[in-house]
Structures are given as C-alpha cells and as structure tokens.
Motif scaffolding. Structure first.
Motif, PDB file in Angstrom:
ATOM      1  N   UNK A   1     -20.909  17.071  17.481  1.00 24.00           N
ATOM      2  CA  UNK A   1     -20.058  16.196  18.252  1.00 24.00           C
ATOM      3  C   UNK A   1     -18.685  16.164  17.585  1.00 24.00           C
ATOM      4  N   UNK A   2     -17.649  16.257  18.351  1.00 19.45           N
ATOM      5  CA  UNK A   2     -16.292  16.238  17.823  1.00 19.45           C
ATOM      6  C   UNK A   2     -15.869  14.799  17.558  1.00 19.45           C
ATOM      7  N   UNK A   3     -16.148  14.306  16.349  1.00 20.08           N
ATOM      8  CA  UNK A   3     -15.912  12.914  16.003  1.00 20.08           C
ATOM      9  C   UNK A   3     -14.421  12.574  16.064  1.00 20.08           C
ATOM     10  N   UNK A   4     -13.563  13.478  15.592  1.00 21.02           N
ATOM     11  CA  UNK A   4     -12.124  13.183  15.621  1.00 21.02           C
ATOM     12  C   UNK A   4     -11.612  13.064  17.057  1.00 21.02           C
ATOM     13  N   UNK A   5     -12.189  13.813  17.986  1.00 20.31           N
ATOM     14  CA  UNK A   5     -11.795  13.709  19.387  1.00 20.31           C
ATOM     15  C   UNK A   5     -12.274  12.383  19.991  1.00 20.31           C
ATOM     16  N   UNK A   6     -13.471  11.941  19.598  1.00 21.90           N
ATOM     17  CA  UNK A   6     -14.010  10.685  20.111  1.00 21.90           C
ATOM     18  C   UNK A   6     -13.225   9.474  19.624  1.00 21.90           C
ATOM     19  N   UNK A   7     -12.823   9.478  18.351  1.00 17.72           N
ATOM     20  CA  UNK A   7     -12.233   8.293  17.742  1.00 17.72           C
ATOM     21  C   UNK A   7     -10.740   8.420  17.460  1.00 17.72           C
ATOM     22  N   UNK A   8     -10.130   9.540  17.830  1.00 14.99           N
ATOM     23  CA  UNK A   8      -8.699   9.746  17.648  1.00 14.99           C
ATOM     24  C   UNK A   8      -8.289   9.548  16.188  1.00 14.99           C
ATOM     25  N   UNK A  11     -12.475  11.043  11.203  1.00 17.63           N
ATOM     26  CA  UNK A  11     -13.657  10.466  10.603  1.00 17.63           C
ATOM     27  C   UNK A  11     -14.612  11.598  10.252  1.00 17.63           C
ATOM     28  N   UNK A  12     -15.450  11.359   9.306  1.00 18.90           N
ATOM     29  CA  UNK A  12     -16.484  12.308   8.922  1.00 18.90           C
ATOM     30  C   UNK A  12     -17.842  11.753   9.354  1.00 18.90           C
ATOM     31  N   UNK A  13     -18.788  12.632   9.571  1.00 16.22           N
ATOM     32  CA  UNK A  13     -20.131  12.190   9.976  1.00 16.22           C
ATOM     33  C   UNK A  13     -20.720  11.236   8.937  1.00 16.22           C
ATOM     34  N   UNK A  14     -20.379  11.425   7.651  1.00 13.21           N
ATOM     35  CA  UNK A  14     -20.898  10.552   6.596  1.00 13.21           C
ATOM     36  C   UNK A  14     -20.376   9.119   6.707  1.00 13.21           C
TER      37      UNK A  14
END
Length: 119
Positions: A1-8, A11-14
């Motif tokens: 999942x592209x976390x940086x795209x989701x949260x602008x 962020x890291x998965x950790x």
C-alpha cells in the motif's frame, strides 16, 4: 500500500501498530461517523466533478430467524422486529438497510429498525 500517497506524508509501515490503530478506532467510534463519511463523500463528488442533481435512495429488508426478545428502551439504537418484509416473510423479524447514491457513488448508508410503516 502506498502509505505516503494515502497520508500525504512520508510515513513508514513501522509507524503503524496495534496500539495506534486501536486508539484511532476508539476516537472514530466516539465521533460522528455519518458526518465524517458524508464529508468525505461530498468532497469526492466535488473532486470528480459529479453533480448532485439527482440522487437515488432505496431500502431493503433482511429477515432474521430467532427469538430476539430483548426488552427495548428509548435509548436502544436498533430494533429487530416485525415489519413489511421485502422477502414477503411477515412471520420473521427483520432489519432494514438504506443506501443513497449519486451516479453509483454511495453518499448515504444506514442500518435501521425492522419496523416499516405501511400505508
């Protein structure tokens, strides 16, 4: 999942763990969930250029088998009870589900009491 795209943000998965997820879910449960959803839905409609000139609303019933003999009070949020069943099963108790959409995009959803006024 592209976390940086989701949260602008980057962020890291950790950065996500069970405790943080639990706290976030507790805050959501105490908030105005329908209001949050409506805000997101209307913003998405605007972003996609979908006009809110026509909306479609519909309900359906879900028949249930069992006693469900709970004594209800005014504070109860949901009543499993007899109603005008779309499955033509007046012998069974039910719940109602409602959905509102604009061009196939859901803008409203609710689970409602099984009772439905006839007439």
């Amino acid at each position: 999942m592209d976390i940086s795209n989701l949260f602008d943000k980057s962020w890291q998965a950790d950065d996500f763990n069970d405790d943080r997820l639990g706290r976030a879910l507790e805050k959501l449960a105490k908030s105005d969930l329908p209001g949050i959803y409506h805000g997101i839905a209307f913003e998405a409609l605007e972003k996609e250029g979908i006009l809110l000139d026509q909306a479609h609303f519909d309900t359906t019933s879900l028949s249930l088998q069992g006693a469900y003999e709970t004594a209800y009070s005014e504070e109860d949020s949901l009543r499993i009870t007899f109603g005008h069943s779309k499955e033509r099963r007046p012998d069974l108790k039910q719940l109602m589900f409602g959905l509102g959409s604009v061009q196939g995009f859901p803008i409203f959803a609710d689970v409602m009491d099984g009772w439905k006024h006839i007439g």
